[in-house]
Design an enzyme around this catalytic site. Structure first.
Site, mmCIF file in Angstrom:
data_model
loop_
_atom_site.group_PDB
_atom_site.id
_atom_site.type_symbol
_atom_site.label_atom_id
_atom_site.label_comp_id
_atom_site.label_asym_id
_atom_site.label_seq_id
_atom_site.Cartn_x
_atom_site.Cartn_y
_atom_site.Cartn_z
ATOM 1 N N ARG A 37 -18.298 6.074 -34.802
ATOM 2 C CA ARG A 37 -16.860 6.124 -34.485
ATOM 3 C C ARG A 37 -16.303 4.742 -34.148
ATOM 4 N NH1 ARG A 37 -16.417 11.710 -30.979
ATOM 5 N NH2 ARG A 37 -16.347 13.056 -32.808
ATOM 6 N N LYS A 198 -20.313 31.112 -37.468
ATOM 7 C CA LYS A 198 -19.460 32.290 -37.297
ATOM 8 C C LYS A 198 -18.210 32.273 -38.166
ATOM 9 C CE LYS A 198 -19.118 31.788 -32.831
ATOM 10 N NZ LYS A 198 -18.632 32.058 -31.480
ATOM 11 N N GLY A 374 -12.934 19.322 -34.979
ATOM 12 C CA GLY A 374 -11.836 20.258 -34.705
ATOM 13 C C GLY A 374 -10.571 19.876 -35.444
#
Ligand code: ADP
Ligand code: MG
Length: 394
Positions: A37, A198, A374
């Protein structure tokens, strides 16, 4: 992109506050274990320095509880950045207040100042206007190069743009460029590969991608819920019982849209969730009652790879199996190799998927590896990220 980037501003002689995402993993001794990063922001920083700007860096690190916590200090990151840039990186012991103000005031063109962790102030995540104003008062211009937090309306991401001219850094621009192709006007054939644990984490992504892609490949733990929706017995596999109906309607939706939906035809099953579990390959409609599916099988890996032939754009989010365990990593690695060899523009998002591609050393063969887990998911859902929306239009 219709937002201003650092190419559209003249930073000469200006103090530029750059929001970066230096939320890097560290070991117990404060040593950075992965500096991806930090490296990813170097083009933006070098460009600004070359143009004669002074840089003020702002970032968060970890999850301090809204107050100072030495274990979450950015000081080690400043030191590391100094080594990467080959120049001094000054450090202010707070991101607002007298220490930050004095350090910012004294800053000369060509100098770099890093502010202490933004999240030592609870006002950061609350998008507090006064805190945003104080941050803004340190600089003349604002640049967002922190894609990983651009889905959050925090003071250093959104609020600050109310007080300073705001543009995207190169890293943010690249993220928007590549992820934008995935949800904008994508080239065809366009294949999306979605996996991971999931379905519930990625319903929005699947629903949005179904309106864009020619082929949708589903693997990983979430595939079990789709197999259950087809009426197959799934044994002890991870299945979200309350999402079986949703999976059934996504299967219908794909058919209605003439999207080629591929589910595993075979799976690797084990008697328990363990690296040394007894395992075997079975057909997807023949999962034994006392077994759980932990990877796609070899026939599925080959079918998924074949479905990538001729693709112009591939988006991949989510591993095909429990790739952390060697016995259940083959499906993910087969797909990784096929994406790398495809010749398509390839975009990978999601922390675990990125870890998987790096584990096989194929990251250089991928067009774009997203730095934001995200944020990339919200982008693929078709949401407008507040940090991007807040930037000045061209
Ligand atoms: P990403 O971070 O790339 O978005 P996710 O976090 O959604 O991916 O999912 C990654 C996790 O899913 C991994 O830890 C992996 O072990 C797990 N997983 C993949 N397949 C299965 C499976 N069949 N059963 C249980 N867990 C699985
Ligand atoms: Mg993950």
């Amino acid at each position: 992109m219709n937002k201003k980037t650092i190419r559209d501003i003249d930073p000469a002689g200006k103090k530029v506050l750059v929001r970066v995402d230096y939320n890097v993993p560290m070991d117990g001794a404060g040593k950075i274990t992965d500096d991806t990063r930090v490296r990813a922001t170097l083009p933006t920083l070098r460009h600004l320095l070359d143009k004669g700007a002074a840089i003020i860096l702002a970032s968060h690190l970890g999850r301090p509880k809204g107050g100072p916590a030495p274990e979450f200090s950015l000081a080690p990151v400043a030191e590391h950045l100094s080594a990467l840039l080959g120049r001094e990186v000054l450090f202010a012991a707070d991101c607002v207040g007298p220490a930050a103000e004095a350090a910012a005031k004294a800053l000369k063109p060509g100098q770099v100042l890093m502010l202490e962790n933004l999240r030592f102030h609870k006002e950061e995540e609350k998008n507090d206007p006064e805190f945003a104003r104080q941050l803004a008062s340190l600089a003349d211009t604002y640049v967002n190069d922190a894609f990983g937090v651009s889905h959050r309306a925090h003071a250093s991401v959104e609020g600050i743009t109310k007080y300073l001219p705001a543009a995207a850094g190169f890293l943010l621009e690249k993220e928007i460029d590549f992820l934008g192709r995935a949800v904008g006007q994508p080239p065809h054939p366009y294949v999306a590969i979605i996996g991971g644990a999931k379905v519930s984490d990625k319903i929005g992504v699947i629903a949005n991608l179904l309106t864009k892609v020619d082929t949708l490949i589903i693997g990983g733990g979430m595939a079990n819920t789709f197999l259950a929706a087809k009426g197959y017995a799934t044994g002890k596999s991870l299945v979200e019982a309350d999402k079986i109906g949703l999976a059934a309607s996504l299967i219908k939706d794909a058919a209605a849209r003439k999207v080629n939906l591929l589910l595993p035809a075979d799976v690797v099953v084990a008697d328990r969730f363990a690296a040394d579990a007894v395992h075997m390959v079975v057909a997807a409609d023949a999962i034994p009652a006392d077994c759980m599916a932990l990877d796609i099988g070899p026939a599925s890996g080959a079918a998924f790879a074949a479905a990538l032939t001729g693709a112009k754009l591939i988006v991949w989010n989510g591993p095909m199996g429990v790739f952390e365990m060697d016995a259940f990593a083959k499906g993910t690695f087969a797909v990784a190799a096929a994406v790398a060899a495809s010749g398509a523009v390839s975009v990978i998002g999601g922390g675990d998927s990125v870890a998987a591609i790096e584990k096989v050393g194929l990251q250089d063969k991928i067009s774009h590896i997203s730095t934001g887990g995200g944020a990339s998911l919200e982008f693929l859902e078709g949401k407008v990220l507040p940090g991007v929306a807040a930037l000045a239009d061209k």
